[in-house]
Scaffold this active site. Structure first.
Site, PDB file in Angstrom:
ATOM      1  CE  LYS A  80      -3.904   2.061   2.593  1.00 28.41           C
ATOM      2  NZ  LYS A  80      -4.788   1.790   3.851  1.00 28.41           N
ATOM      3  CB  SER A 155      -8.194   3.863   2.509  1.00 33.85           C
ATOM      4  OG  SER A 155      -7.231   3.296   3.762  1.00 33.85           O
ATOM      5  CB  SER A 179      -8.367   1.055   5.308  1.00 37.22           C
ATOM      6  OG  SER A 179      -9.215   2.049   5.306  1.00 37.22           O
TER       7      SER A 179
END
Ligand SMILES: [Mg+2]
Ligand SMILES: [Zn+2]
Lengths: 497, 98, 448
Positions: A80, A155, A179
């Site tokens: 990420k 997210s 997330s």
């Protein structure tokens, strides 16, 4: 040997260890897959082809030297873009960091590298991890491999999409309000938020410091456990890192058995606002656990209904302060420096130009909640609610070993569908937020496709602080039973891209 | 509890966000809605409840007073929008702060 | 209306308060392992943490906590059983994170005091709090006149200082000092400096900014018992300036009030060159720092037995030492005040330890040697003449081998060469020839 990209991380590692495929071949296969499908998924913000192949090469060399390889050596991973990577762009999905190459590695990044894991690139995300759909990325949305018109969660939608689209067997996410788990749920993958303090936050660009926690994303519970063991453990660079042995998550995933385990269904996480197909699959999941020998009871957590409002005070407050450092002075974007404007003006212009609408909204909200005269009613009160939610968990865990709920009230919604209504978007994290507020461990594991839209549904398992191993024990047992019931892994049903 | 545009402008100033009038107006409306929703935390009777600032039960996490190598000026400045004479170059500063 | 200092004191009662920031002498910064050394090349003592780079996290320096607790104990404070750091949020280019990690409503030390002797009077200054925070970077303002912020076109920032541990020591309001207010202010900062130096927690060099002072001052009509509106004067960076700033601010406020004006609550800046303060930022609109507990740091809970260990290990503090010293050597209160003010207590003590009678040691250090230091504009401890030199000279005088006049020549030569006393006498032929009575008379004259 079959398609390297369809294999689990555990199988890839043993394939490399046995010499049936080289780490370079594995990396190349995944890079090719990214080249083929990512134009339509957009999971990656940056593909580090050279870095990945070089890392794979080092694993192959180590193997040929006869060096001992770690359990995930040579396995590719999608990281990420919130995690600092030395010399490799780290944007957090924001214009304000476009082009920034950190001069240091996050502790998670360093541990991945030391384990011989091959980092393929950086994945898309809602800007600074604020969102539940990855639509808030400054670089365009990511598409759900199950239905490209839908969101992959957020997210960490880039991470969940990369795993579900077979571009990577593993990914790293971060979970502040859900997330990791919510994207896992809507993409039919496994996602774990470890106990807060279990995985170092050093180098994780902070959204909400007291809630942020990095964790593994994978297609199987065992793969998630293998990755969990690599990244977890005490870090002296993070004051909130727990100095205790890492729970034996891999062993738990291998010895899956729920016989006699007490499972609590959280009464407050269901009912109005929950998609009927989600509730149906959740009920079936609970029955499946029962059929495997678990004792199921209903448990009440009376303050969970206040988790969402408390979260939307605490997280914006902390973010308003954490994001103050993006000021155009030392790194990142600078706008409007024409030689006449003051530093203060340039800061304000840069921040206005560099942050997206959701980030600005939360900064303003947090600034308000912390300002004098409002602090007690908002931030202070939210922190008290946090105490009550932690107590709800403590009381519940006196009665049961784990708690379960749907991971998210609905399946993946359409891109754009909730964009105009922040509150509708926030509801996606209704079930996941309590564990962020209390800091305990939680997992999402696939529990079928919703009968009303054919999209993946996730079962959330919650365990007490530092009992992360229980998640894997329950998750692996459940996964095995689901696979047997479906006649194969759910993820195999994802459409070809 | 409706927020005025001036109040939002004050918050934007505190947060160093140069927002347009349109942005201020739409934020004022949105914040009203959001604040209305989050104000529900006030419904919980919590007068005698201690607040939780950290969810880990740790205290006294300290490091020894031991030197760690510096990043070095070159690497420190590599990501700077502007640098001069080994320093970060920034636009003129208005006033001394506290 | 123009008033003299005496006019002001006759009409108004001053209330002073001092906020002192002290850079601790730890090897590394408050929250990272970067060096704290003064004077390094710019941005060579920095890392992701003290540059506030995205993703970096603070970890508290153990020595900084220990030093702060020691300071708290030396200032007779209560040491918190549990406290947290807080974020003080405001934007400024020399502050990397745009918040300062500080302490807000939970300082590490509270409720202490310092006892002073000011012109023979005992004054107790109460300490409100002692807390720990981090220093900012340093800006060089370019393009304006002589490096001033005003008129600069841009600034250049060095973050070497950013993150150095700063202890903030805040007094309660000190009322009732009357005409002595400037001296009390100076005596307090002097005593504080000596305490910190004795503790070995800071090099307390005001000229390098490792001890910085803000002076709060208000006036109220004499006998009213009220507190007036205060100004906060920054940039007071020498002991003498503390005294001058209080004096000049008293006169300024007195003039404002006596002409019917109103003192504005504001920050003022002290200028060494003019000895005056000028208006800075108005503080009428209170800053909104949005303090909240620092989520990246866990609470501090200093164990009681550890605190007691530190208390037991405290060195003898300046005032205790002065009292013991005075009693041991028969010095009067006036002697002690004079020696403290001149900064020669240590030197006298070492000279006595080297064998000189106390009165002789005092006389030389307060006489010829102090004049010599003043003439050179240095602290007496910075002379090349050491207590060992003085003790040797005193011994030679008592043997009749030197006269007071010759002794002064010997000191002049020692100061010049750094050589030892006997070598200087040999080299320059400074042997006494006169009788003992004449010598004694000469000594008396020399130090009268
Ligand atoms: Mg301060
Ligand atoms: Zn540093």
């Amino acid at each position: 040997m079959g398609d390297l990209t369809r294999m689990t991380a555990a199988d890839i590692a043993s394939t490399i260890a046995s010499g049936d495929a080289s780490a370079v071949e594995v990396a190349q296969a995944h890079l090719d897959r990214i080249g083929a499908v990512d134009p339509s998924v957009h999971a990656f913000l940056y593909v580090d082809e050279d870095g990945a192949l070089a890392a794979a090469q080092r694993v192959d060399e180590a193997r040929s030297r006869g060096a001992a390889l770690g359990p995930l050596a040579g396995v590719p991973l999608a990281l990420k873009d919130v995690m600092a990577t030395e010399g490799v762009p780290t944007t957090c999905g924001s214009r304000i960091l476009e082009g920034w190459r950190p001069p240091y590695d996050a502790t998670v990044t360093r541990r991945l590298k030391e384990a011989g894991i091959v980092i393929l690139g950086k994945t898309n995300m809602d800007e600074f991890a604020m969102g539940s759909s990855t639509e808030n990325s400054a670089f365009g949305p990511t598409h759900n491999p199950w239905d490209l018109e839908r969101i992959p969660g957020g997210s960490g939608g880039g991470s969940s999409a990369s795993v579900s689209a077979f571009m990577a067997p593993l990914a790293i996410g971060t979970d502040t309000g859900g997330s990791i788990r919510q994207p896992a749920s809507v993409t039919g993958t496994v996602g774990v938020k470890p106990t807060y303090g279990g995985v170092s936050r050093y180098g994780l660009v902070a959204f909400s410091s007291s809630l942020d926690q990095a964790g593994p994303c994978a297609r199987t519970v065992l793969d998630a456990a293998l990755l969990h063991e690599v990244i977890a453990g005490h870090d002296p660079m993070d004051s909130t890192s727990i100095d205790a042995p890492v729970p034996a998550v891999v062993a738990a995933a291998r010895n899956a058995d729920v016989t006699g385990l007490r499972v609590g269904v959280v009464k407050e996480l269901g009912g109005e606002g929950y998609q009927p197909g989600v509730e149906q699959r959740f009920r079936e999941a609970v029955e499946l656990l029962q059929s495997l020998g678990a004792d199921v009871v209903e448990v009440s957590c009376p303050h969970f209904g206040y988790a969402l409002p408390a979260y939307y005070l605490i997280a914006p407050s902390e973010c308003s302060s954490n994001l103050a450092r993006f000021d155009a002075m030392r790194f990142g974007l600078r706008v409007g420096d024409d030689g006449t404007r003051s530093a203060e003006e340039v800061m304000a212009l840069t921040r206005a130009a560099g942050f997206g609408a959701e980030v600005k909204r939360r900064i303003i909200l947090g600034t308000y909640a912390l300002s004098s005269g409002y602090y007690e009613a908002y931030y202070g009160q939210a922190q008290k609610v946090r105490t009550l939610i932690t107590r709800d968990f403590a009381t519940a865990f006196e009665q049961v070993d784990v708690l379960v709920s749907p991971t998210t009230p609905t399946t993946a919604f359409k891109i754009g569908e909730r964009a105009a209504d922040p509150l509708a978007m926030y509801v996606a994290d209704l079930c996941t937020i309590p564990s962020n507020l209390a800091g305990n461990a939680a997992m999402s594991v696939p529990c079928g496709l919703s009968p009303d839209d054919g999209l993946p549904v996730g079962l959330q398992i919650m365990a007490p602080t530092l009992a992360d191993d229980r998640l894997y024990r329950v998750g692996a047992a459940f996964e095995a039973a689901m696979t047997e019931r479906l006649g194969g892994a759910l993820i195999e049903k994802v459409p070809a891209l | 509890m409706a927020l005025t545009r001036d109040e939002v402008a004050h918050l934007a100033h505190l947060a160093r966000l140069a927002l347009s009038d349109d942005e201020l107006d739409s934020l004022a409306t949105q914040l009203d809605v959001i604040l209305g929703a989050v104000a529900r935390v006030g419904e919980v009777a919590a007068a005698d409840i201690p607040p939780t600032s950290h969810s880990v039960p740790l205290v006294n996490v300290l490091r020894p007073d031991r030197l760690v190598p510096s990043l070095g000026a070159e690497r420190a400045l590599a990501g700077a929008p502007a640098a001069e004479d080994g320093r970060f170059r920034v636009p003129r500063i208005l006033d001394e702060e506290a | 209306m123009s008033l003299t200092y005496d006019d002001v004191v006759a009409r108004y009662e001053p209330a002073i308060g001092l906020e002192t920031h002290v850079e601790l002498g730890t090897a590394t910064k408050m929250f990272c392992g970067c060096a704290t050394e003064f004077g390094g090349e710019p941005n060579t003592q920095v890392c992701p943490v003290c540059l506030g780079l995205p993703g970096s996290l603070p970890v508290t320096n153990e020595a900084a906590i220990r030093f702060t607790v020691m300071i708290g104990l030396a200032l007779n404070c209560d040491i918190a059983e549990w406290c947290r750091f807080a974020r003080k949020n405001y934007f400024y280019p020399d502050m990397p994170k745009n918040f300062q990690i500080s302490q807000y409503d939970e300082p590490l030390c509270t409720n202490g005091y310092v006892d002073l002797d000011v012109q023979g009077e005992h004054v107790r200054v109460e300490i409100e709090r002692v807390h720990l925070e981090e220093d900012t970077g340093k800006s060089l303002h370019v393009g304006g006149a002589t490096g001033r912020i005003h008129g600069a076109t841009h600034s250049l920032v060095d973050y070497n200082r950013a993150g150095i541990p700063l202890v903030e020591i805040v007094t309660k309001v000190v009322p009732g000092t009357g005409a002595l207010a400037p001296e009390v202010g100076r005596a307090y900062v002097t005593e504080l400096r000596d305490i910190l130096r004795t503790l070995g927690v800071s090099d307390v060099k005001m000229e390098q900014g490792s001890l910085r002072c803000d002076v709060n001052l208000s006036l109220s009509p004499a006998g009213s018992g009220e507190l007036g509106t205060r100004s906060e004067t920054k940039n007071v960076n020498s002991l003498r300036s503390v005294e001058r700033a209080i004096r000049s601010e008293m006169v300024r406020q007195g003039e404002v009030l006596s002409s019917g004006g109103r003192v504005v609550q504001e920050t003022r800046h002290f200028h060494e060159d003019t000895g005056r303060t000028t208006s800075g930022r108005s503080k009428e609109q209170a800053e909104d720092y949005r303090y909240f507990p620092e989520p990246d740091l866990v609470p501090l809970a200093p164990a009681r037995d550890w605190v007691e260990e530190l208390r037991a290990a405290l060195p003898e503090l300046p005032r205790e030492r002065r009292m013991r010293f005075a009693a041991e050597h028969g010095f009067s209160g006036r002697d002690m005040v004079a020696m403290s003010a001149a900064g020669v207590v240590d030197l006298v003590e070492s000279t006595v330890a080297a064998g000189a009678p106390a009165a002789d040691a005092r006389n030389w250090w307060l006489g010829d040697l102090l004049s010599r230091a003043n003439a050179d504009g240095v602290d007496p401890s910075a002379l090349r003449i050491t207590p060992a030199h003085v003790a040797r000279v005193v011994a030679l005088i008592s043997e009749g081998a030197l006269t007071a006049t010759l002794a002064k020549q010997v000191f002049a030569a020692v100061q010049e060469t750094g050589d030892d006393v006997d070598a200087v006498i040999e080299a320059r032929g400074l042997k006494a020839v006169g009788d003992v009575d004449a010598l004694g008379k000469a000594v008396d004259e020399a130090i009268a």
